[in-house]
Design a protein around this motif. Sequence first.
Motif, PDB file in Angstrom:
ATOM      1  N   GLY A  55      -9.322  13.868  -7.325  1.00  0.00           N
ATOM      2  CA  GLY A  55     -10.025  12.844  -8.389  1.00  0.00           C
ATOM      3  C   GLY A  55      -8.575  12.402  -8.982  1.00  0.00           C
ATOM      4  O   GLY A  55      -8.664  11.197  -9.468  1.00  0.00           O
ATOM      5  N   MET A  56      -7.523  13.263  -9.509  1.00  0.00           N
ATOM      6  CA  MET A  56      -6.380  12.814  -9.937  1.00  0.00           C
ATOM      7  C   MET A  56      -5.657  12.094  -9.213  1.00  0.00           C
ATOM      8  O   MET A  56      -5.060  11.003  -9.642  1.00  0.00           O
ATOM      9  CB  MET A  56      -5.598  14.096 -10.626  1.00  0.00           C
ATOM     10  N   PHE A  57      -5.483  12.261  -7.842  1.00  0.00           N
ATOM     11  CA  PHE A  57      -4.863  11.366  -7.108  1.00  0.00           C
ATOM     12  C   PHE A  57      -5.193  10.080  -6.928  1.00  0.00           C
ATOM     13  O   PHE A  57      -4.691   9.245  -6.971  1.00  0.00           O
ATOM     14  CB  PHE A  57      -4.970  12.242  -5.736  1.00  0.00           C
ATOM     15  N   ILE A  58      -6.790  10.013  -6.878  1.00  0.00           N
ATOM     16  CA  ILE A  58      -7.296   8.728  -6.760  1.00  0.00           C
ATOM     17  C   ILE A  58      -7.344   7.777  -8.087  1.00  0.00           C
ATOM     18  O   ILE A  58      -7.043   6.735  -7.920  1.00  0.00           O
ATOM     19  CB  ILE A  58      -9.017   8.858  -6.521  1.00  0.00           C
ATOM     20  N   GLN A  59      -7.318   8.590  -8.977  1.00  0.00           N
ATOM     21  CA  GLN A  59      -7.334   7.870 -10.488  1.00  0.00           C
ATOM     22  C   GLN A  59      -5.750   7.530 -10.557  1.00  0.00           C
ATOM     23  O   GLN A  59      -5.658   5.970 -11.070  1.00  0.00           O
ATOM     24  CB  GLN A  59      -7.576   8.587 -11.629  1.00  0.00           C
ATOM     25  N   THR A  60      -4.649   7.926 -10.152  1.00  0.00           N
ATOM     26  CA  THR A  60      -3.499   7.525 -10.282  1.00  0.00           C
ATOM     27  C   THR A  60      -3.102   6.425  -9.256  1.00  0.00           C
ATOM     28  O   THR A  60      -2.526   5.309  -9.848  1.00  0.00           O
ATOM     29  CB  THR A  60      -2.486   8.701  -9.753  1.00  0.00           C
ATOM     30  N   VAL A  86       0.913  -1.156   0.045  1.00  0.00           N
ATOM     31  CA  VAL A  86       0.031   0.032  -0.019  1.00  0.00           C
ATOM     32  C   VAL A  86       0.805   1.371   0.125  1.00  0.00           C
ATOM     33  O   VAL A  86       0.560   2.375  -0.708  1.00  0.00           O
ATOM     34  CB  VAL A  86      -0.912   0.185   1.233  1.00  0.00           C
ATOM     35  N   GLU A  87       1.930   1.038   0.847  1.00  0.00           N
ATOM     36  CA  GLU A  87       2.850   2.513   0.956  1.00  0.00           C
ATOM     37  C   GLU A  87       3.457   2.775  -0.673  1.00  0.00           C
ATOM     38  O   GLU A  87       3.514   3.748  -0.772  1.00  0.00           O
ATOM     39  CB  GLU A  87       3.973   2.290   1.861  1.00  0.00           C
ATOM     40  N   ASP A  88       3.739   1.794  -1.215  1.00  0.00           N
ATOM     41  CA  ASP A  88       4.314   1.643  -2.652  1.00  0.00           C
ATOM     42  C   ASP A  88       3.366   2.556  -3.677  1.00  0.00           C
ATOM     43  O   ASP A  88       3.686   3.041  -4.300  1.00  0.00           O
ATOM     44  CB  ASP A  88       5.095   0.374  -3.166  1.00  0.00           C
ATOM     45  N   LEU A  89       2.042   1.966  -3.528  1.00  0.00           N
ATOM     46  CA  LEU A  89       0.925   2.539  -4.088  1.00  0.00           C
ATOM     47  C   LEU A  89       0.844   4.125  -4.010  1.00  0.00           C
ATOM     48  O   LEU A  89       0.706   4.627  -5.214  1.00  0.00           O
ATOM     49  CB  LEU A  89      -0.331   1.671  -4.328  1.00  0.00           C
ATOM     50  N   LEU A  90       0.902   4.287  -2.789  1.00  0.00           N
ATOM     51  CA  LEU A  90       0.539   5.774  -2.404  1.00  0.00           C
ATOM     52  C   LEU A  90       1.633   6.543  -2.577  1.00  0.00           C
ATOM     53  O   LEU A  90       1.503   7.618  -3.069  1.00  0.00           O
ATOM     54  CB  LEU A  90       0.485   5.843  -0.825  1.00  0.00           C
ATOM     55  N   ASN A  91       3.090   6.169  -2.802  1.00  0.00           N
ATOM     56  CA  ASN A  91       4.004   6.809  -3.240  1.00  0.00           C
ATOM     57  C   ASN A  91       3.746   7.067  -4.618  1.00  0.00           C
ATOM     58  O   ASN A  91       4.427   8.087  -5.154  1.00  0.00           O
ATOM     59  CB  ASN A  91       5.390   5.907  -2.849  1.00  0.00           C
ATOM     60  N   LEU A  92       3.356   6.205  -5.481  1.00  0.00           N
ATOM     61  CA  LEU A  92       3.239   6.571  -6.961  1.00  0.00           C
ATOM     62  C   LEU A  92       2.176   7.570  -6.799  1.00  0.00           C
ATOM     63  O   LEU A  92       2.204   8.600  -7.743  1.00  0.00           O
ATOM     64  CB  LEU A  92       2.892   5.212  -7.644  1.00  0.00           C
ATOM     65  N   ALA A  93       1.005   7.471  -6.370  1.00  0.00           N
ATOM     66  CA  ALA A  93      -0.214   8.260  -6.247  1.00  0.00           C
ATOM     67  C   ALA A  93       0.184   9.553  -5.836  1.00  0.00           C
ATOM     68  O   ALA A  93      -0.499  10.534  -6.589  1.00  0.00           O
ATOM     69  CB  ALA A  93      -1.301   7.813  -5.739  1.00  0.00           C
ATOM     70  N   ARG A  94       1.148   9.765  -5.073  1.00  0.00           N
ATOM     71  CA  ARG A  94       1.316  11.251  -4.721  1.00  0.00           C
ATOM     72  C   ARG A  94       2.238  11.982  -5.681  1.00  0.00           C
ATOM     73  O   ARG A  94       2.553  13.168  -5.441  1.00  0.00           O
ATOM     74  CB  ARG A  94       2.116  11.182  -3.232  1.00  0.00           C
ATOM     75  N   ALA A 102      -0.069  -3.318 -10.461  1.00  0.00           N
ATOM     76  CA  ALA A 102       0.202  -4.161  -9.362  1.00  0.00           C
ATOM     77  C   ALA A 102      -0.567  -5.541  -9.170  1.00  0.00           C
ATOM     78  O   ALA A 102      -0.003  -6.373  -8.484  1.00  0.00           O
ATOM     79  CB  ALA A 102       0.461  -3.521  -8.183  1.00  0.00           C
ATOM     80  N   GLY A 103      -1.555  -5.677 -10.299  1.00  0.00           N
ATOM     81  CA  GLY A 103      -2.342  -6.671 -10.215  1.00  0.00           C
ATOM     82  C   GLY A 103      -3.263  -7.002  -8.933  1.00  0.00           C
ATOM     83  O   GLY A 103      -3.833  -8.028  -9.033  1.00  0.00           O
ATOM     84  N   LEU A 104      -3.573  -5.904  -8.703  1.00  0.00           N
ATOM     85  CA  LEU A 104      -4.956  -5.592  -7.529  1.00  0.00           C
ATOM     86  C   LEU A 104      -5.943  -5.116  -7.976  1.00  0.00           C
ATOM     87  O   LEU A 104      -5.927  -4.314  -9.271  1.00  0.00           O
ATOM     88  CB  LEU A 104      -4.159  -4.896  -6.354  1.00  0.00           C
ATOM     89  N   GLY A 105      -7.081  -5.446  -7.536  1.00  0.00           N
ATOM     90  CA  GLY A 105      -8.341  -4.889  -7.619  1.00  0.00           C
ATOM     91  C   GLY A 105      -8.732  -3.791  -6.774  1.00  0.00           C
ATOM     92  O   GLY A 105      -8.045  -3.687  -5.746  1.00  0.00           O
TER      93      GLY A 105
END
Length: 228
Positions: A152-157, A30-38, A165-168
């Motif tokens: 919205g752009m943060f959430i879409q990212t 989750v941290e990795d995904l949020l680091n991309l989203a930010r 990452a293969g997650l839903g």
Amino acid sequence: MSAMSGLAALLEARISTRAFRDTPVSQKTVEDLLNLARQAPSGGNLQPWRVHVVSGTARQAVIDAVQAVQQEHPLGEPDPEYRIYPKPLAEPWRTRRYECGETVYAAAGIAREDKMGRLVHVAGNFQFWNAPVGLFIGLHKDMEPGQWSDLGMFIQTFLLAATEAGLGTCAQEAWSIYPRTVKTAIGMPEDHTLFCGIALGHADLNADVNQARTSRAGLDEIAVFDGF
């Protein structure tokens, strides 16, 4: 061209997942995904988003808190922080929303006359569709519509990063109808607006409901070209 092809594949693959396996998702993931989203853009680089992530007992605590309130307020708490849809919802948006619901119910095998079945299905929102991780996204109440756009752009990212990452995922504005209960359960400050939740986990690829695909309006409906 290859980068565009990869992005196109992600955009095609991303869906609102409504059935998950119980396979755990680590905090590191989750941290990795949020680091991309930010890395998402925001006006003036305000980065107005605030994220609360729950799993395990913290996740269950939110579910239990909302279920307790639903006994008295099945349609949401009084005085919501924001209105999800305009009232009344005019055309063509009304038809799009209706068709979306019918597509999902049909994929789930729930007949139009099965009112109880539809209510039970909607209640799955407040279980994160059984996903092991839930995220709650908010922003400070001082923020203006421009910052809601940034959100919205943060959430879409985040959704696209999770798909890669293969997650839903499933972005869930449904949680926003119980803002006070959710914010108390997760410790979100009162001076923040709860915008939505996000269910995150491994999609159950065998679930019929995950075969639903909603339509998109054509370019002739959404875009105007001039000067070409």
